[in-house]
Design a protein around this motif. Sequence first.
Motif, short mmCIF file in Angstrom:
data_model
loop_
_atom_site.label_atom_id
_atom_site.label_comp_id
_atom_site.label_asym_id
_atom_site.label_seq_id
_atom_site.Cartn_x
_atom_site.Cartn_y
_atom_site.Cartn_z
N TYR A 131 0.88 -1.25 0.01
CA TYR A 131 -0.12 -0.08 0.03
C TYR A 131 0.92 1.32 0.04
N HIS A 132 0.26 2.38 -0.23
CA HIS A 132 1.11 3.60 -0.73
C HIS A 132 1.25 4.35 0.60
N ARG A 133 0.13 4.61 1.53
CA ARG A 133 0.18 5.48 2.62
C ARG A 133 -0.22 4.77 3.95
N PHE A 134 -0.01 4.99 4.93
CA PHE A 134 -0.59 4.66 6.39
C PHE A 134 -0.73 5.96 7.08
N TRP A 135 -2.02 6.32 7.16
CA TRP A 135 -2.48 7.37 8.19
C TRP A 135 -3.14 7.12 9.44
N VAL A 136 -2.94 7.82 10.69
CA VAL A 136 -3.47 7.49 11.67
C VAL A 136 -4.56 8.68 12.06
N SER A 137 -5.27 8.90 12.94
CA SER A 137 -6.21 9.63 13.42
C SER A 137 -6.14 10.34 14.83
N SER A 153 9.84 1.19 6.45
CA SER A 153 10.98 2.02 5.75
C SER A 153 10.70 2.46 4.38
N ARG A 154 9.58 2.10 3.76
CA ARG A 154 9.13 2.43 2.69
C ARG A 154 7.75 3.24 2.65
N LEU A 155 6.87 2.61 3.52
CA LEU A 155 5.38 3.41 3.70
C LEU A 155 5.51 5.08 3.75
N ARG A 156 4.56 5.59 3.03
CA ARG A 156 4.42 7.03 3.47
C ARG A 156 3.58 7.09 4.55
#
Length: 336
Positions: free
Chosen positions: A41-47, A72-75
Motif C-alpha cells: 500500500y502507498h500510505r498509512f495514516w493515523v487519526s 521503511s518505505r511506506l508514506r
Amino acid sequence: MGLRTTRFSVLDRSRTRAGEGHPEALRATVAFAREIEALGYHRFWVSEHHSVPGVAGSAPTVLAAAVAAATSRLRVGTGGVMLPNHRPLVVAEQFGVLESLYPGRIDMGLGRSVGFTGGVRRALGHDRDDAEDFAAQVRELLGYFTGEQRAHPGVHAWPAEGLRVPAFVLATGAGAELAAELGLPLVIAPARGVERMVEAIGRYRAAFRGDRPYVVVSTGVTIADTTERARRLLLPEAWASAHTKTHGEFPPLLPPEEIEALPLTDVERRMMERSLHGQIHGTEDEAAEALEDLIERAGADEILVHTSTHDRAARLDSHRRLARLVGLVPPLRAAG
C-alpha cells in the motif's frame, strides 16, 4: 482510471476491542502498519480523537513517528490532525521533526473538527467557533514551512521552515473549496452519500488553483469468501456507530456474535443498516465492481481504506485480498 491505476492507502483509527486497553490498540496499529507496508500500500495514516473509549489514537504525530520508525518505505501521515485543537506553530514544528527524521515519507493531513463534547473542548482550551478559523489556521501553518507566515512576525517553526511536507485537507463542503483555493489535495468520504461527495469534488475541481487537483476518497472496504462473511465483519463498527448516535459514546468493538445477541431497538437496527449500506463489502468480484464504480464517479486518484473489525486477523486478510485485487501483490496461484 481503474483499480490498477489508482493508488490504495490505509487509515487506521486505533480502534479498541472489548476487554482490551488503549495501549494494546496502539501497539496493534504499529504492527498493522508493518503488514500494510509488506502488502504494497502507498500510505498509512493515523487519526486524532480525544476522550473516546473506542479509539486509542489521541496523539497522531506521536503515533505517526512510531509507525515511521517501524517501517521503511511506506508514506506515513495523519488523517488527520484536527487543526482547531492546536496552535499552527506547534503543528508545523511537529511535522518538521517528523520530516527531518523520516525525509520524503511524511504526509500532513489536516481536519477542522473540534472536540466531540463540550467537556473535551474545554479541556483542550477550544470551542466550536474555533473551527470557523480553519482557513486562517491552515494558511498560517503552511506559512511556517515557506517562511512567509505573517500572523506572528519574527516567529519561525524550526525545523519545518524550508522543508516540503505534503498537506492534505480533510473536508466536505467549504473545506473542499479551501483545498481548491490553496491548491491542495482533497481527502473526502461519502459520509452524506456518494452524490453529495461527487458534487463537492466537482466544486473542488472547478475552483482548483494549482498544477492539478488530487482527490483521495476515504471509504470502508471489506472482502471475504462470501458476501455474508464480509458483511458480518462490518457489524462491530456499524453497531458502535449506532450506539454513538443513541447513547452519545463511541464504544470499543464487540464480537459479531455478541452484537447479534443484543436486544437492539428498531432505531438502532435502522442505523446499523444505513451504516452497512455505505460500506463496500463482499467477495473480490463484488468489491471490484463497487470500487470501479466509485473511482469512476468520483474521479478518485487514490482510495484511502478505513476498515474496522473486531477480528484483526480477518481485517488483515481483507486487506491482503484487496492488495491482490488491485495488483499490489501477485495473485494466488491455483493449486496443482
